[in-house]
Write a protein that holds these residues in place. Structure first.
Motif, PDB file in Angstrom:
ATOM      1  N   GLY A 236      28.787  21.414   1.642  1.00 27.26           N
ATOM      2  CA  GLY A 236      29.976  22.212   1.871  1.00 27.26           C
ATOM      3  C   GLY A 236      29.641  23.554   2.488  1.00 27.26           C
ATOM      4  O   GLY A 236      30.413  24.095   3.279  1.00 27.26           O
ATOM      5  N   VAL A 237      28.476  24.102   2.119  1.00 22.37           N
ATOM      6  CA  VAL A 237      28.057  25.385   2.679  1.00 22.37           C
ATOM      7  C   VAL A 237      27.929  25.275   4.197  1.00 22.37           C
ATOM      8  O   VAL A 237      28.439  26.117   4.946  1.00 22.37           O
ATOM      9  CB  VAL A 237      26.726  25.847   2.051  1.00 22.37           C
ATOM     10  N   GLN A 238      27.275  24.239   4.657  1.00 23.49           N
ATOM     11  CA  GLN A 238      27.114  24.062   6.096  1.00 23.49           C
ATOM     12  C   GLN A 238      28.458  23.854   6.785  1.00 23.49           C
ATOM     13  O   GLN A 238      28.720  24.382   7.869  1.00 23.49           O
ATOM     14  CB  GLN A 238      26.194  22.869   6.382  1.00 23.49           C
ATOM     15  N   ALA A 239      29.335  23.097   6.136  1.00 20.56           N
ATOM     16  CA  ALA A 239      30.655  22.832   6.716  1.00 20.56           C
ATOM     17  C   ALA A 239      31.460  24.123   6.859  1.00 20.56           C
ATOM     18  O   ALA A 239      32.119  24.341   7.885  1.00 20.56           O
ATOM     19  CB  ALA A 239      31.416  21.827   5.860  1.00 20.56           C
ATOM     20  N   THR A 240      31.402  24.980   5.847  1.00 24.64           N
ATOM     21  CA  THR A 240      32.127  26.249   5.916  1.00 24.64           C
ATOM     22  C   THR A 240      31.528  27.154   6.987  1.00 24.64           C
ATOM     23  O   THR A 240      32.262  27.785   7.772  1.00 24.64           O
ATOM     24  CB  THR A 240      32.108  26.963   4.550  1.00 24.64           C
ATOM     25  N   MET A 241      30.203  27.237   7.037  1.00 23.20           N
ATOM     26  CA  MET A 241      29.570  28.073   8.059  1.00 23.20           C
ATOM     27  C   MET A 241      29.915  27.560   9.454  1.00 23.20           C
ATOM     28  O   MET A 241      30.199  28.349  10.367  1.00 23.20           O
ATOM     29  CB  MET A 241      28.056  28.100   7.852  1.00 23.20           C
ATOM     30  N   ASP A 242      29.889  26.266   9.629  1.00 28.48           N
ATOM     31  CA  ASP A 242      30.226  25.696  10.943  1.00 28.48           C
ATOM     32  C   ASP A 242      31.668  26.011  11.328  1.00 28.48           C
ATOM     33  O   ASP A 242      31.959  26.330  12.483  1.00 28.48           O
ATOM     34  CB  ASP A 242      30.006  24.183  10.938  1.00 28.48           C
ATOM     35  N   TYR A 243      32.562  25.925  10.351  1.00 31.19           N
ATOM     36  CA  TYR A 243      33.968  26.195  10.659  1.00 31.19           C
ATOM     37  C   TYR A 243      34.149  27.664  11.060  1.00 31.19           C
ATOM     38  O   TYR A 243      34.795  27.962  12.073  1.00 31.19           O
ATOM     39  CB  TYR A 243      34.866  25.870   9.471  1.00 31.19           C
ATOM     40  N   PHE A 244      33.599  28.565  10.279  1.00 30.39           N
ATOM     41  CA  PHE A 244      33.764  29.985  10.598  1.00 30.39           C
ATOM     42  C   PHE A 244      33.092  30.334  11.928  1.00 30.39           C
ATOM     43  O   PHE A 244      33.612  31.150  12.697  1.00 30.39           O
ATOM     44  CB  PHE A 244      33.191  30.849   9.476  1.00 30.39           C
ATOM     45  N   ALA A 245      31.944  29.732  12.205  1.00 32.70           N
ATOM     46  CA  ALA A 245      31.264  30.010  13.471  1.00 32.70           C
ATOM     47  C   ALA A 245      32.070  29.498  14.658  1.00 32.70           C
ATOM     48  O   ALA A 245      32.083  30.108  15.734  1.00 32.70           O
ATOM     49  CB  ALA A 245      29.876  29.379  13.473  1.00 32.70           C
ATOM     50  N   GLY A 246      32.753  28.377  14.467  1.00 29.75           N
ATOM     51  CA  GLY A 246      33.524  27.778  15.553  1.00 29.75           C
ATOM     52  C   GLY A 246      34.939  28.281  15.670  1.00 29.75           C
ATOM     53  O   GLY A 246      35.640  27.965  16.644  1.00 29.75           O
ATOM     54  N   HIS A 247      35.388  29.059  14.685  1.00 30.97           N
ATOM     55  CA  HIS A 247      36.745  29.607  14.688  1.00 30.97           C
ATOM     56  C   HIS A 247      36.629  31.091  14.367  1.00 30.97           C
ATOM     57  O   HIS A 247      36.848  31.514  13.234  1.00 30.97           O
ATOM     58  CB  HIS A 247      37.640  28.896  13.663  1.00 30.97           C
ATOM     59  N   VAL A 248      36.279  31.863  15.377  1.00 28.00           N
ATOM     60  CA  VAL A 248      35.990  33.262  15.180  1.00 28.00           C
ATOM     61  C   VAL A 248      37.271  34.043  14.962  1.00 28.00           C
ATOM     62  O   VAL A 248      38.291  33.816  15.631  1.00 28.00           O
ATOM     63  CB  VAL A 248      35.230  33.835  16.398  1.00 28.00           C
TER      64      VAL A 248
END
Length: 413
Positions: free
Chosen positions: A392-404
């Motif tokens: 889940g940590v990676q999923a959240t980081m990926d989402y925030f990185a891709g949706h600035v």
């Protein structure tokens, strides 16, 4: 023998869906010296917060500010508009809708509780607590009330116990389609200043809210936003009221004062909160919360666990409920996370006790705050023996990185 301080270092992670963390700016504002609540300086403060809070509710009409919790504002809404024995239609979306119904009954109001009547594979005992208000059920019931005995329809906007945000505009359309004169009362205690809310446009007659959620204040202030129809209903309402009575408060508020001693220092904090929220812009605040919520939900989906809200159309931007696997005590998971990582999560309430926990993502947070929350929950789930499908940590980081966030883009420019 010298006793060592066992208090953990660093800041506690308060990730319950309210009270939410209080920004330092607001804490500093609240530390100002208390002033004479009958003096001219207070009158200026009173007029300022009364004007600003109307912008948050998106109303041109009065907003009553009480030195009380949201529970007090529930009672104020009912006691100012209803009489003993009046029939009220309420909708069960979760624990707080149920508590409001219980209060109404104790006040001598005749309550009728509508609820979702379907089934649910994950929570058969609380299927309706995974969905929002079904406006068609309200319309159908009001059409049957040919004698117009139902005096009010009461619904919760953002159900804090479940992470479901109901469509309030659809409830107003249902009342209008039925041609019914019932007042519309809405609890937006956890929704206000985090999820879009439009008191006037949605035709709400009384909106109830509190200070400790999206407004980022400590508990201790509550609100009634009231329509002209609600003020008219007050004139014939017979339920006893004194402290909660709107008429005296509305009259004295015209000059910025209250008929009793107000909570002065919390009003300092409210003034600062209004500056912060209106300075950022309500639309930006709402977009920020939607983005955070999507990032946290990405983690829950990656874990392979069910989200408490079963309808993506009404996912809450304020909190996300997580259902634990059968046989896993959600409260035990929460306790472990608190003990090991100094992270507080919301407990399951009422019918949901032991089956879910709540992750708050509102108010004074940022991307790193929420990534840390997700990391603490992920570690706690693993330590509790829960088998997770992915990170889940990676999923959240990926989402925030891709949706600035728009604010981040502006700073970069």
């Amino acid at each position: 023998m010298l006793q060592l301080d066992s208090h953990p270092t660093g800041r506690h992670f308060l990730q319950i869906p309210g009270p939410s963390p209080v920004p330092d700016r607001i804490l500093r504002a609240m530390s100002l010296p208390t002033i004479d609540h009958r003096g001219p300086e207070f009158g200026t403060l009173g007029r300022q917060v009364l004007t600003g809070i109307r912008k948050i509710f998106k109303t041109q009409h009065p907003v009553i500010i009480y030195p009380a919790s949201g529970t007090g504002a529930w009672e104020a809404a009912l006691s100012n508009t209803l009489s003993p024995g009046d029939h009220v239609l309420m909708y069960e979306t979760g624990h707080f809708a149920s508590l409001w119904q219980k209060m109404a009954t104790r006040l001598g109001i005749s309550t009728e509780f509508l609820a979702f009547n379907g089934t649910d594979e994950h929570l058969p005992q609380a299927a309706g607590w995974r969905r929002g208000v079904q406006a068609d059920l309200i319309e159908a019931r009001l059409r049957k009330d040919t004698e117009k005995k139902i005096k009010a329809v009461c619904v919760v906007h953002n159900e804090t116990s479940t992470g479901v945000t109901s469509d309030i505009a659809s409830v107003r359309r249902a009342i209008d389609a039925a041609g019914h004169p019932a007042l519309l009362m809405v609890d937006s205690i956890s929704g206000l200043a985090s999820a879009d809310f439009r008191h006037d446009e949605w035709g709400v007659d009384v909106t109830i809210s509190g200070s400790q959620k999206g407004l980022m204040l400590p508990p201790g202030i509550s609100f009634n936003a009231i329509s002209p129809r609600a003020l008219e209903a007050m004139k014939s309402a017979k339920l006893p009221r004194s402290f909660w009575a709107w008429d005296e408060i509305v009259e004295m508020n015209k000059d910025g004062y209250w008929p009793y001693t107000p909570n002065t220092n919390l009003l300092y904090g409210l003034s600062e909160a209004l500056d912060m929220i209106l300075g950022e812009g309500l639309d930006n605040v709402f977009a920020r919360h939607q983005r955070w919520a999507a990032g946290v939900r990405a983690a829950v989906n990656a874990w392979g666990l069910p989200i408490q809200c079963a309808d993506p159309a009404v996912y809450s931007p304020v909190l996300t409920g997580v259902i634990t696997p059968e046989g896993v005590d959600a409260d035990a998971v929460r306790r472990l996370i608190h003990q090991r990582f100094d992270l507080s999560l919301g407990t399951g309430l009422g019918k949901l006790k032991g089956r879910m926990f709540r992750m708050g993502h509102l108010g004074d947070s940022n991307d790193l705050t929420l990534v840390a929350m997700v990391a603490g929950v992920e570690m706690g789930l693993k330590l509790s023996g829960v088998k997770l499908a992915g990170s889940g940590v990676q999923a959240t980081m990926d989402y925030f990185a891709g949706h600035v966030a728009p604010a981040a883009l502006q700073k970069a420019a």
